[in-house]
Scaffold this motif. Structure first.
Motif, PDB file in Angstrom:
ATOM      1  N   UNK A  34       0.968  -1.254   0.031  1.00  0.00           N
ATOM      2  CA  UNK A  34       0.097   0.100   0.076  1.00  0.00           C
ATOM      3  C   UNK A  34       0.739   1.361   0.036  1.00  0.00           C
ATOM      4  N   UNK A  35       0.472   2.312  -0.522  1.00  0.00           N
ATOM      5  CA  UNK A  35       0.957   3.615  -0.666  1.00  0.00           C
ATOM      6  C   UNK A  35       2.308   3.676  -1.260  1.00  0.00           C
ATOM      7  N   UNK A  36       2.599   2.796  -2.382  1.00  0.00           N
ATOM      8  CA  UNK A  36       3.633   2.980  -3.148  1.00  0.00           C
ATOM      9  C   UNK A  36       3.856   4.171  -3.926  1.00  0.00           C
ATOM     10  N   UNK A  37       4.928   4.788  -3.789  1.00  0.00           N
ATOM     11  CA  UNK A  37       5.339   5.871  -4.594  1.00  0.00           C
ATOM     12  C   UNK A  37       6.469   5.785  -5.637  1.00  0.00           C
ATOM     13  N   UNK A  38       6.941   6.966  -6.135  1.00  0.00           N
ATOM     14  CA  UNK A  38       7.934   6.731  -7.080  1.00  0.00           C
ATOM     15  C   UNK A  38       9.246   6.190  -6.581  1.00  0.00           C
ATOM     16  N   UNK A  39       9.674   6.811  -5.253  1.00  0.00           N
ATOM     17  CA  UNK A  39      10.947   6.558  -4.550  1.00  0.00           C
ATOM     18  C   UNK A  39      10.857   5.115  -4.053  1.00  0.00           C
ATOM     19  N   UNK A  40       9.762   4.878  -3.307  1.00  0.00           N
ATOM     20  CA  UNK A  40       9.742   3.288  -2.851  1.00  0.00           C
ATOM     21  C   UNK A  40       9.958   2.307  -4.100  1.00  0.00           C
ATOM     22  N   UNK A  41       8.961   2.740  -5.259  1.00  0.00           N
ATOM     23  CA  UNK A  41       9.156   1.727  -6.232  1.00  0.00           C
ATOM     24  C   UNK A  41      10.768   1.596  -7.030  1.00  0.00           C
ATOM     25  N   UNK A  42      11.356   2.834  -7.224  1.00  0.00           N
ATOM     26  CA  UNK A  42      12.600   2.902  -7.605  1.00  0.00           C
ATOM     27  C   UNK A  42      13.533   2.168  -6.767  1.00  0.00           C
ATOM     28  N   UNK A  43      13.271   2.392  -5.412  1.00  0.00           N
ATOM     29  CA  UNK A  43      14.365   1.697  -4.695  1.00  0.00           C
ATOM     30  C   UNK A  43      14.031   0.103  -4.579  1.00  0.00           C
ATOM     31  N   UNK A  44      12.762  -0.185  -4.483  1.00  0.00           N
ATOM     32  CA  UNK A  44      12.432  -1.777  -4.532  1.00  0.00           C
ATOM     33  C   UNK A  44      12.510  -2.675  -5.768  1.00  0.00           C
ATOM     34  N   UNK A  45      12.384  -1.708  -6.832  1.00  0.00           N
ATOM     35  CA  UNK A  45      12.669  -2.483  -8.063  1.00  0.00           C
ATOM     36  C   UNK A  45      14.076  -2.022  -8.954  1.00  0.00           C
ATOM     37  N   UNK A  46      15.018  -1.737  -7.913  1.00  0.00           N
ATOM     38  CA  UNK A  46      16.469  -1.234  -8.523  1.00  0.00           C
ATOM     39  C   UNK A  46      16.337  -0.510  -9.937  1.00  0.00           C
ATOM     40  N   UNK A  47      15.401   0.447  -9.802  1.00  0.00           N
ATOM     41  CA  UNK A  47      15.610   1.381 -11.236  1.00  0.00           C
ATOM     42  C   UNK A  47      15.612   2.698 -10.684  1.00  0.00           C
ATOM     43  N   UNK A  48      15.663   3.754 -11.607  1.00  0.00           N
ATOM     44  CA  UNK A  48      15.859   5.061 -11.212  1.00  0.00           C
ATOM     45  C   UNK A  48      14.365   5.517 -11.155  1.00  0.00           C
ATOM     46  N   UNK A  49      14.458   6.901 -10.615  1.00  0.00           N
ATOM     47  CA  UNK A  49      13.019   7.206 -10.151  1.00  0.00           C
ATOM     48  C   UNK A  49      12.536   7.826 -11.663  1.00  0.00           C
ATOM     49  N   UNK A  50      13.548   8.077 -12.398  1.00  0.00           N
ATOM     50  CA  UNK A  50      13.065   8.588 -13.893  1.00  0.00           C
ATOM     51  C   UNK A  50      12.471   7.465 -14.704  1.00  0.00           C
ATOM     52  N   UNK A  51      13.009   6.435 -14.552  1.00  0.00           N
ATOM     53  CA  UNK A  51      12.316   5.061 -15.059  1.00  0.00           C
ATOM     54  C   UNK A  51      11.032   4.924 -14.685  1.00  0.00           C
ATOM     55  N   UNK A  52      11.027   4.734 -13.162  1.00  0.00           N
ATOM     56  CA  UNK A  52       9.726   4.532 -12.530  1.00  0.00           C
ATOM     57  C   UNK A  52       8.866   5.674 -12.919  1.00  0.00           C
ATOM     58  N   UNK A  53       8.923   7.058 -13.116  1.00  0.00           N
ATOM     59  CA  UNK A  53       7.904   7.692 -13.498  1.00  0.00           C
ATOM     60  C   UNK A  53       7.434   7.506 -15.025  1.00  0.00           C
ATOM     61  N   UNK A  54       8.437   7.067 -16.023  1.00  0.00           N
ATOM     62  CA  UNK A  54       8.000   6.641 -17.227  1.00  0.00           C
ATOM     63  C   UNK A  54       7.260   5.390 -17.137  1.00  0.00           C
ATOM     64  N   UNK A  55       7.503   4.309 -16.289  1.00  0.00           N
ATOM     65  CA  UNK A  55       7.031   3.162 -16.026  1.00  0.00           C
ATOM     66  C   UNK A  55       5.557   3.469 -15.658  1.00  0.00           C
ATOM     67  N   UNK A  56       5.337   4.160 -14.472  1.00  0.00           N
ATOM     68  CA  UNK A  56       3.915   4.333 -13.936  1.00  0.00           C
ATOM     69  C   UNK A  56       3.031   5.150 -14.927  1.00  0.00           C
ATOM     70  N   UNK A  57       3.530   5.940 -15.511  1.00  0.00           N
ATOM     71  CA  UNK A  57       2.874   6.694 -16.805  1.00  0.00           C
ATOM     72  C   UNK A  57       2.101   5.949 -17.626  1.00  0.00           C
ATOM     73  N   UNK A  58       3.156   4.831 -18.106  1.00  0.00           N
ATOM     74  CA  UNK A  58       2.677   3.720 -18.952  1.00  0.00           C
ATOM     75  C   UNK A  58       1.405   2.850 -18.361  1.00  0.00           C
TER      76      UNK A  58
END
Length: 162
Positions: free
Chosen positions: A48-72
């Motif tokens: 619950x309450x996943x955000x860009x920073x949490x996703x980036x840290x957990x999935x070993x990706x950059x925040x920029x990559x997560x931003x693009x991924x979440x937009x998709x």
């Protein structure tokens, strides 16, 4: 080949076979979605309450990559963003109904993988599990130390650029 080489070769063989076998099932069930998208949906579904920073840290990706991924994923209708009343600055994500369906299929696949491999794990003793778990923990700590020595943050997407 010495014992260390045998262990590492064995792990590589196992890793590659798991990836290969599981990839076939993933492609059959998730045509039109890439592994990063599925793993992001999985993480949001479990946390619950996943955000860009949490996703980036957990999935070993950059925040920029997560931003693009979440937009998709928003565009594909799998997740939606929201804000908490007490924190209008932070954007969080949750699964949509369509995302829940993808998450549930993914969970069923994981159960299938466990069932497939159950015959091997049922033969193992507690002591064997303890040895393997201990080795994995020690080796992970060793690799963390080596990464630290290199001055590299693997969660920054550094290895993606190699």
């Amino acid at each position: 080949m010495d014992r260390q080489e045998q262990v590492m070769a064995g792990f590589w063989d196992i890793f590659n076979k798991i990836i290969g076998i599981n990839s076939i099932k993933l492609k059959e069930n998730f045509d039109g979605y890439n592994p990063s998208e599925i793993h992001c949906v999985e993480y949001v579904g479990k946390n619950a309450d996943s955000n860009v920073t949490i996703l980036a840290d957990s999935l070993y990706m950059t925040r920029s990559a997560i931003s693009k991924l979440t937009k998709k994923l928003v565009k594909k209708g799998l997740i939606e963003s929201y804000q908490k009343p007490e924190n209008k600055k932070e954007i969080y994500f949750r699964l949509t109904e369509k995302g829940e369906a993808i998450y549930n299929v993914h969970e069923e696949l994981h159960k299938g993988y466990q069932e497939r491999d159950k015959a091997v794990f049922e033969q193992m003793t507690k002591e064997q599990f303890d040895i393997i778990i201990s080795f994995a923990e020690k080796y992970n700590r060793h690799l963390d130390t080596e990464i630290e020595k290199m001055g590299v943050d693997i969660k920054s997407g550094y290895f993606d650029k190699l």
